[in-house]
Design a protein around this motif. Structure first.
Motif, PDB file in Angstrom:
ATOM      1  N   GLU A  52       0.828  -1.198   0.000  1.00 43.74           N
ATOM      2  CA  GLU A  52       0.000   0.000   0.000  1.00 43.74           C
ATOM      3  C   GLU A  52       0.872   1.262   0.000  1.00 43.74           C
ATOM      4  N   LYS A  53       0.449   2.280  -0.743  1.00 45.78           N
ATOM      5  CA  LYS A  53       1.221   3.518  -0.804  1.00 45.78           C
ATOM      6  C   LYS A  53       1.334   4.191   0.558  1.00 45.78           C
ATOM      7  N   SER A  54       0.384   3.918   1.407  1.00 45.46           N
ATOM      8  CA  SER A  54       0.414   4.512   2.743  1.00 45.46           C
ATOM      9  C   SER A  54       1.410   3.808   3.670  1.00 45.46           C
ATOM     10  N   SER A  55       1.902   2.666   3.223  1.00 43.01           N
ATOM     11  CA  SER A  55       2.837   1.892   4.051  1.00 43.01           C
ATOM     12  C   SER A  55       4.202   2.572   4.101  1.00 43.01           C
ATOM     13  N   SER A  56       4.855   2.470   5.250  1.00 43.46           N
ATOM     14  CA  SER A  56       6.206   3.026   5.381  1.00 43.46           C
ATOM     15  C   SER A  56       7.206   2.275   4.518  1.00 43.46           C
ATOM     16  N   SER A  57       6.841   1.080   4.058  1.00 44.18           N
ATOM     17  CA  SER A  57       7.738   0.271   3.229  1.00 44.18           C
ATOM     18  C   SER A  57       7.550   0.499   1.736  1.00 44.18           C
ATOM     19  N   TYR A  58       6.583   1.343   1.377  1.00 46.18           N
ATOM     20  CA  TYR A  58       6.303   1.552  -0.041  1.00 46.18           C
ATOM     21  C   TYR A  58       7.523   2.091  -0.787  1.00 46.18           C
ATOM     22  N   GLU A  59       8.348   2.876  -0.116  1.00 42.80           N
ATOM     23  CA  GLU A  59       9.512   3.464  -0.784  1.00 42.80           C
ATOM     24  C   GLU A  59      10.491   2.397  -1.266  1.00 42.80           C
ATOM     25  N   TYR A  60      10.516   1.249  -0.606  1.00 38.41           N
ATOM     26  CA  TYR A  60      11.409   0.180  -1.074  1.00 38.41           C
ATOM     27  C   TYR A  60      10.943  -0.348  -2.427  1.00 38.41           C
ATOM     28  N   TYR A  61       9.632  -0.451  -2.582  1.00 39.15           N
ATOM     29  CA  TYR A  61       9.071  -0.872  -3.871  1.00 39.15           C
ATOM     30  C   TYR A  61       9.227   0.219  -4.917  1.00 39.15           C
ATOM     31  N   ASP A  62       8.973   1.452  -4.526  1.00 40.99           N
ATOM     32  CA  ASP A  62       8.888   2.560  -5.474  1.00 40.99           C
ATOM     33  C   ASP A  62      10.251   3.110  -5.893  1.00 40.99           C
ATOM     34  N   LYS A  63      11.253   3.025  -5.023  1.00 44.74           N
ATOM     35  CA  LYS A  63      12.505   3.722  -5.271  1.00 44.74           C
ATOM     36  C   LYS A  63      13.734   2.806  -5.374  1.00 44.74           C
ATOM     37  N   THR A  64      13.526   1.500  -5.380  1.00 44.12           N
ATOM     38  CA  THR A  64      14.671   0.590  -5.329  1.00 44.12           C
ATOM     39  C   THR A  64      14.766  -0.293  -6.563  1.00 44.12           C
ATOM     40  N   LEU A  65      15.942  -0.288  -7.186  1.00 41.81           N
ATOM     41  CA  LEU A  65      16.274  -1.226  -8.250  1.00 41.81           C
ATOM     42  C   LEU A  65      17.006  -2.403  -7.623  1.00 41.81           C
ATOM     43  N   PHE A  66      16.561  -3.610  -7.932  1.00 41.06           N
ATOM     44  CA  PHE A  66      17.197  -4.800  -7.383  1.00 41.06           C
ATOM     45  C   PHE A  66      18.044  -5.431  -8.489  1.00 41.06           C
ATOM     46  N   LEU A  67      19.328  -5.122  -8.469  1.00 36.54           N
ATOM     47  CA  LEU A  67      20.215  -5.451  -9.576  1.00 36.54           C
ATOM     48  C   LEU A  67      20.757  -6.878  -9.452  1.00 36.54           C
ATOM     49  N   PRO A  68      20.829  -7.591 -10.563  1.00 33.57           N
ATOM     50  CA  PRO A  68      21.344  -8.964 -10.522  1.00 33.57           C
ATOM     51  C   PRO A  68      22.841  -8.993 -10.248  1.00 33.57           C
ATOM     52  N   ILE A  69      23.247  -9.954  -9.424  1.00 38.33           N
ATOM     53  CA  ILE A  69      24.671 -10.155  -9.142  1.00 38.33           C
ATOM     54  C   ILE A  69      24.999 -11.646  -9.198  1.00 38.33           C
ATOM     55  N   ASP A  70      24.115 -12.419  -9.826  1.00 38.02           N
ATOM     56  CA  ASP A  70      24.243 -13.875  -9.726  1.00 38.02           C
ATOM     57  C   ASP A  70      25.447 -14.401 -10.484  1.00 38.02           C
ATOM     58  N   GLN A  71      25.663 -15.690 -10.328  1.00 37.00           N
ATOM     59  CA  GLN A  71      26.881 -16.340 -10.797  1.00 37.00           C
ATOM     60  C   GLN A  71      27.000 -16.389 -12.312  1.00 37.00           C
ATOM     61  N   ARG A  72      25.967 -16.023 -13.035  1.00 37.16           N
ATOM     62  CA  ARG A  72      26.049 -15.998 -14.504  1.00 37.16           C
ATOM     63  C   ARG A  72      26.736 -14.738 -15.008  1.00 37.16           C
ATOM     64  N   LEU A  73      26.895 -13.740 -14.136  1.00 36.29           N
ATOM     65  CA  LEU A  73      27.487 -12.463 -14.554  1.00 36.29           C
ATOM     66  C   LEU A  73      28.973 -12.437 -14.211  1.00 36.29           C
ATOM     67  N   ASP A  74      29.785 -12.092 -15.203  1.00 34.29           N
ATOM     68  CA  ASP A  74      31.213 -11.908 -14.938  1.00 34.29           C
ATOM     69  C   ASP A  74      31.502 -10.417 -14.750  1.00 34.29           C
ATOM     70  N   ASP A  75      32.775 -10.076 -14.550  1.00 29.64           N
ATOM     71  CA  ASP A  75      33.145  -8.682 -14.287  1.00 29.64           C
ATOM     72  C   ASP A  75      32.702  -7.748 -15.411  1.00 29.64           C
ATOM     73  N   GLN A  76      32.840  -8.210 -16.652  1.00 31.77           N
ATOM     74  CA  GLN A  76      32.460  -7.383 -17.793  1.00 31.77           C
ATOM     75  C   GLN A  76      30.954  -7.140 -17.817  1.00 31.77           C
ATOM     76  N   ASP A  77      30.182  -8.163 -17.488  1.00 32.08           N
ATOM     77  CA  ASP A  77      28.726  -8.011 -17.438  1.00 32.08           C
ATOM     78  C   ASP A  77      28.319  -6.967 -16.399  1.00 32.08           C
ATOM     79  N   VAL A  78      28.926  -7.055 -15.226  1.00 24.88           N
ATOM     80  CA  VAL A  78      28.600  -6.117 -14.156  1.00 24.88           C
ATOM     81  C   VAL A  78      28.947  -4.692 -14.576  1.00 24.88           C
ATOM     82  N   GLU A  79      30.098  -4.534 -15.211  1.00 27.19           N
ATOM     83  CA  GLU A  79      30.529  -3.208 -15.655  1.00 27.19           C
ATOM     84  C   GLU A  79      29.556  -2.630 -16.679  1.00 27.19           C
ATOM     85  N   ARG A  80      29.143  -3.443 -17.632  1.00 25.76           N
ATOM     86  CA  ARG A  80      28.216  -2.979 -18.672  1.00 25.76           C
ATOM     87  C   ARG A  80      26.870  -2.593 -18.076  1.00 25.76           C
ATOM     88  N   LEU A  81      26.363  -3.421 -17.161  1.00 22.79           N
ATOM     89  CA  LEU A  81      25.076  -3.142 -16.550  1.00 22.79           C
ATOM     90  C   LEU A  81      25.141  -1.880 -15.695  1.00 22.79           C
TER      91      LEU A  81
END
Length: 321
Positions: free
Chosen positions: A281-310
């Motif tokens: 809910e927008k009235s929730s104090s936790s809404y900002e985590y949904y609204d303002k946060t990018l959850f970027l992949p860091i999994d084992q399929r990404l190498d250093d070059q992938d991370v740099e490009r992203l």
């Protein structure tokens, strides 16, 4: 004696015999793990954070357990101590695998952990703390069709029937073949198959795949990628992290000062698919985590070059906002 020699071919997976949570009860999902534990105990009320997906609601509803939501602070921990009755349980979520030390410190205020459940669904490699009931979801870290681990002294009979994932593995094969878009519909079907929370043993397919994975590489790559992401974004990230801990993160949460909707949609045009955790809910104090946060992949399929490009792509999109 049966040998199983000859016949048709198979996927040639190495055998490492990984001892990943070998002491746990291995089930088809974290949801089934919650169900097995809660159905084994007379629980009247459960306290869960307001910032959480709704996948467990069906478990609580089936068992007629009332839900009490609590707020979390900027460190993703309960904002205050919650006093518990014997028939109540408190779920503490190890968000994104980044809360090990915070959870340990929070628990210092409790003398009895019997009514606490640690949800390590996003923290596969975090250890069990002091015998506390703990639940894991390896599917969030590894390419397997099903899986959940439960540690608890307080459960009834374990299931004897295996979960059948033979029809829930197609998306893994399609993704391995580079058919990401084709695999997405199959992924949704696989997820739907896990909505039934009646406990089954983890499938033999998932166990076999786990035994083939180089887990040290999974751990090292995730930690390395997280560190590199933080080097790029620490100066603009509203969240802070303790990089000295031995945590193995699920992703890199990048919290900005404004909504990420536009950036998130633009990333789709580059075939960068980011989850949104979780719409509240927008009235929730936790809404900002949904609204303002990018959850970027860091999994084992990404190498250093992938991370740099992203990272460079995201920096460019942020600067163009």
């Amino acid at each position: 004696m049966k040998f199983g020699f000859g016949g048709y071919g198979e996927l040639e997976l190495p055998v490492r015999r990984n001892q990943l949570h070998d002491d746990a009860v291995a089930l088809q999902s974290a949801r089934a793990a919650f169900y097995l534990y809660l159905s084994s105990n007379k629980v009247r009320k459960i306290y869960i954070p307001e910032y959480l997906c709704t996948s467990l609601d069906s478990v609580f509803s089936t068992l007629n357990i009332s839900i009490q939501k609590y707020t979390i602070n900027s460190r993703f921990l309960p904002s205050k101590k919650i006093e518990l009755m014997n028939d109540e349980r408190l779920v503490i979520v190890n968000y994104f695998g980044l809360c090990d030390e915070g959870i340990s410190k929070y628990l210092e205020s409790y003398s009895d952990f019997s009514n606490v459940i640690i949800d390590n669904s996003q923290a596969l490699f975090s250890p069990v703390i002091g015998g506390i009931t703990t639940i894991y979801s390896p599917r969030k870290f590894l390419g397997i069709p099903d899986g959940g681990f439960l540690y608890s002294r307080d459960i009834n009979d374990e299931p004897v029937e295996f979960f059948d994932s033979s029809r829930s593995s197609v998306h893994l094969l399609l993704r391995a073949a580079g058919e990401i878009n084709k695999g997405y519909d199959e992924f949704l079907r696989a997820e739907a198959a896990l909505e039934n929370h009646e406990p089954r043993k983890m499938s033999k397919i998932s166990r076999r795949i786990i035994d083939s994975i180089e887990l040290k590489n999974v751990i090292d790559r995730r930690v390395n990628n997280f560190t590199k992401m933080h080097e790029h974004f620490s100066s603009i990230n509203s969240l802070t992290f303790d990089l000295s801990s031995k945590t193995v993160p699920l992703c890199y949460p990048l919290k900005l000062n404004s909504s990420i909707d536009s950036i998130w949609k633009k990333l789709l045009t580059y075939d960068v698919y980011l989850p949104r955790y979780w719409e509240v809910e927008k009235s929730s104090s936790s809404y900002e985590y949904y609204d303002k946060t990018l959850f970027l992949p860091i999994d084992q399929r990404l190498d250093d070059q992938d991370v740099e490009r992203l990272a460079c792509l995201i920096i460019e999109l942020i600067n163009n906002e």
